[in-house]
Design a protein around this motif. Sequence first.
Motif: not given
Length: 230
Positions: A27-38, A80-82, A121-128
Amino acid sequence: MQTKLLSPRQRKPSFWLWRGAILALSVWIGVDLLVPHRSSIRDFDPGEVARLETAMWRSYYDKKPVLLFWQLAKGLREQFHAPFWRSFKLGFQATKAAFVFKQSGGLRTSNQQALPELIAYYSAIQELTVERFDVPRVAKLELEWWIVHRQRERYSYADLANALKLTTSALYNQPASSFTTYGRLRANAMRLCDEVRQQPGGATQADWQGINLELVQAWCALHESVQPGN
């Protein structure tokens, strides 16, 4: 001496404990990878980012790839607070881009092979980030400073400072003049690193301390430039 066998009832608590732990981790991994975080890329600890960058450079030149990857992921969490697991995914994307660039050789046309990886890579950064930036442009400018740094026989460290300044300007959507000091200091840190690793015996502890000091000043200058009102 006889070994006492546990009955199914006696084994059951341990089984459910492990099953619960695995479920919680999933659950932790799923939330970490999938739930929006900005969060804001303007909010970071410049001293810690500089320390981690120094450590990464040192691990790279000491040929410690596992440690380097761990430090890279931590650096992404700091800058980037990933989220924890996403930082390793980002680290993999950054490493893949760097590997493609390294394998592409010295020709500028060949170097462009790394651009799709940098865009990913920067597309993934933009999501954060809460801030918006032009992903393809930032990726292209990032690749440009990689090329300038690689082709040191053709470009100067002043060229590198300018390339770093332009990349950061695009990332933060601020005038390039805001990052003149940052670009100069970070390019100088790279110059120091390039020089000391060529000396007999390699870089000393004092050398790395000097490089770290230059990077601290660079990241502090950047941090100050991106604060509201500047």
